[in-house]
Design a protein around this motif. Structure first.
Motif, PDB file in Angstrom:
ATOM      1  N   UNK A  14     -20.827 -18.705 -15.326  1.00 46.13           N
ATOM      2  CA  UNK A  14     -22.027 -19.580 -15.802  1.00 46.13           C
ATOM      3  C   UNK A  14     -22.251 -20.585 -14.561  1.00 46.13           C
ATOM      4  N   UNK A  15     -21.115 -21.262 -14.115  1.00 40.81           N
ATOM      5  CA  UNK A  15     -21.165 -22.285 -13.089  1.00 40.81           C
ATOM      6  C   UNK A  15     -21.565 -21.322 -11.683  1.00 40.81           C
ATOM      7  N   UNK A  16     -20.870 -20.254 -11.268  1.00 39.00           N
ATOM      8  CA  UNK A  16     -21.304 -19.645 -10.346  1.00 39.00           C
ATOM      9  C   UNK A  16     -22.615 -19.039 -10.259  1.00 39.00           C
ATOM     10  N   UNK A  17     -23.139 -18.718 -11.564  1.00 39.37           N
ATOM     11  CA  UNK A  17     -24.667 -18.307 -11.560  1.00 39.37           C
ATOM     12  C   UNK A  17     -25.382 -19.717 -11.310  1.00 39.37           C
ATOM     13  N   UNK A  18     -25.002 -20.706 -11.813  1.00 43.03           N
ATOM     14  CA  UNK A  18     -26.056 -21.920 -11.752  1.00 43.03           C
ATOM     15  C   UNK A  18     -26.062 -22.385 -10.206  1.00 43.03           C
ATOM     16  N   UNK A  19     -24.693 -22.256  -9.595  1.00 41.61           N
ATOM     17  CA  UNK A  19     -24.728 -22.454  -8.072  1.00 41.61           C
ATOM     18  C   UNK A  19     -25.517 -21.750  -7.061  1.00 41.61           C
ATOM     19  N   UNK A  20     -25.510 -20.337  -7.692  1.00 36.57           N
ATOM     20  CA  UNK A  20     -26.427 -19.256  -6.684  1.00 36.57           C
ATOM     21  C   UNK A  20     -27.883 -19.462  -7.079  1.00 36.57           C
ATOM     22  N   UNK A  79     -29.387 -22.369  -7.615  1.00 34.25           N
ATOM     23  CA  UNK A  79     -29.523 -23.549  -6.850  1.00 34.25           C
ATOM     24  C   UNK A  79     -29.784 -23.168  -5.449  1.00 34.25           C
ATOM     25  N   UNK A  80     -28.754 -22.414  -4.622  1.00 31.97           N
ATOM     26  CA  UNK A  80     -28.671 -22.342  -3.331  1.00 31.97           C
ATOM     27  C   UNK A  80     -30.077 -21.347  -2.970  1.00 31.97           C
ATOM     28  N   UNK A  81     -30.186 -20.444  -4.053  1.00 31.31           N
ATOM     29  CA  UNK A  81     -31.609 -19.753  -3.720  1.00 31.31           C
ATOM     30  C   UNK A  81     -32.834 -20.798  -3.668  1.00 31.31           C
ATOM     31  N   UNK A  82     -33.067 -21.625  -4.466  1.00 28.06           N
ATOM     32  CA  UNK A  82     -34.068 -22.505  -4.614  1.00 28.06           C
ATOM     33  C   UNK A  82     -34.128 -23.333  -3.278  1.00 28.06           C
ATOM     34  N   UNK A  83     -32.995 -23.714  -2.863  1.00 24.14           N
ATOM     35  CA  UNK A  83     -32.932 -24.276  -1.717  1.00 24.14           C
ATOM     36  C   UNK A  83     -33.361 -23.670  -0.473  1.00 24.14           C
ATOM     37  N   UNK A  84     -32.849 -22.417  -0.381  1.00 27.42           N
ATOM     38  CA  UNK A  84     -33.232 -21.392   0.623  1.00 27.42           C
ATOM     39  C   UNK A  84     -34.913 -21.036   0.527  1.00 27.42           C
ATOM     40  N   UNK A  85     -35.318 -20.938  -0.815  1.00 29.95           N
ATOM     41  CA  UNK A  85     -36.622 -20.328  -0.964  1.00 29.95           C
ATOM     42  C   UNK A  85     -37.398 -21.655  -0.067  1.00 29.95           C
TER      43      UNK A  85
END
Length: 243
Positions: free
Chosen positions: A156-162, A164-170
């Protein structure tokens, strides 16, 4: 045979059913002690003197095959239910070391199977991609996760971090795209301005040439000598020689 049977019944003597029992055991493929003959239908059973008649009586339920007798497991089940609660498992009932009673290797195998089954299930359900699957597989092999709950929390933590990173990259990609569009717009505007300037240049060129020709036709005015140049031109008077 039937007359003989009727005579026996009329005389009140007990009828022997040894033949019927033997034939029934042969038909049902069991021992004679496993055959039950209905005591209320002895007259009907005693009339049967062939295997075909025996099969008919079996079908009617006058002859039954007894169930196999086995040891009762009720006491065992009761004891096992108590042991599941922790009864009869104290130090006095234990034989063997801790690792002998429940090998650590067996515990490890069970835990690995549970974790890998969960990872496989999540990968097939597209909850995790193959890269995260491989990372978690190697971590579980390295004894990072104590049980399934810990692994699920990590996922769950890894997916939430992923996410978050995806939104920032977008967002960064959107900013870059916007800046690129602005630059393209500016370049288009500058190109348009340059094109306009080039179109206006030939119109202004004839006027400039006309001015140049007019200036060339006029006679050049004599230049006035400056005071400094006049001084240089006139030679200085010689001093009188001394007597």
């Amino acid at each position: 045979y039937q007359r003989r049977v009727r005579a026996l019944f009329s005389s009140g003597r007990m009828v022997s059913l040894r033949l019927q029992k033997r034939l029934a055991a042969s038909v049902l493929k069991v021992g004679k002690r496993k055959i039950w003959l209905d005591p209320n239908e002895t007259s009907e059973i005693s009339m049967a003197n062939s295997r075909q008649n025996i099969r008919k009586l079996v079908k009617d339920g006058f002859i039954i095959r007894k169930p196999t007798v086995s040891q009762s497991r009720s006491r065992i089940r009761k004891n096992q239910a108590a042991k599941a609660k922790g009864r009869h498992m104290g130090p006095g009932k234990r034989r063997g070391t801790k690792d002998a009673r429940m090998p650590s290797k067996t515990i490890w195998i069970r835990r690995m199977r549970v974790l890998r089954r969960l990872l496989r299930k999540y990968r097939e359900a597209k909850k995790i991609d193959r890269h995260l699957y491989h990372e978690l597989y190697m971590k579980s092999k390295g004894n990072v996760f104590r049980n399934k709950r810990v692994l699920m929390e990590y996922i769950w933590k890894a997916k939430s971090e992923q996410a978050k990173e995806k939104t920032l990259s977008d967002q960064a990609q959107a900013r870059r795209q916007k800046n690129r569009q602005m630059r393209d717009k500016k370049t288009v505007q500058t190109v348009k301005k340059e094109g306009k300037a080039k179109e206006d240049a030939p119109k202004a060129a004839p006027k400039a040439t006309a001015k140049k020709t007019a200036a060339a036709k006029k006679p050049a005015a004599p230049k006035k000598a400056s005071a400094s140049s006049a001084k240089k031109a006139t030679p200085a008077p010689k001093k009188a020689a001394k007597k």
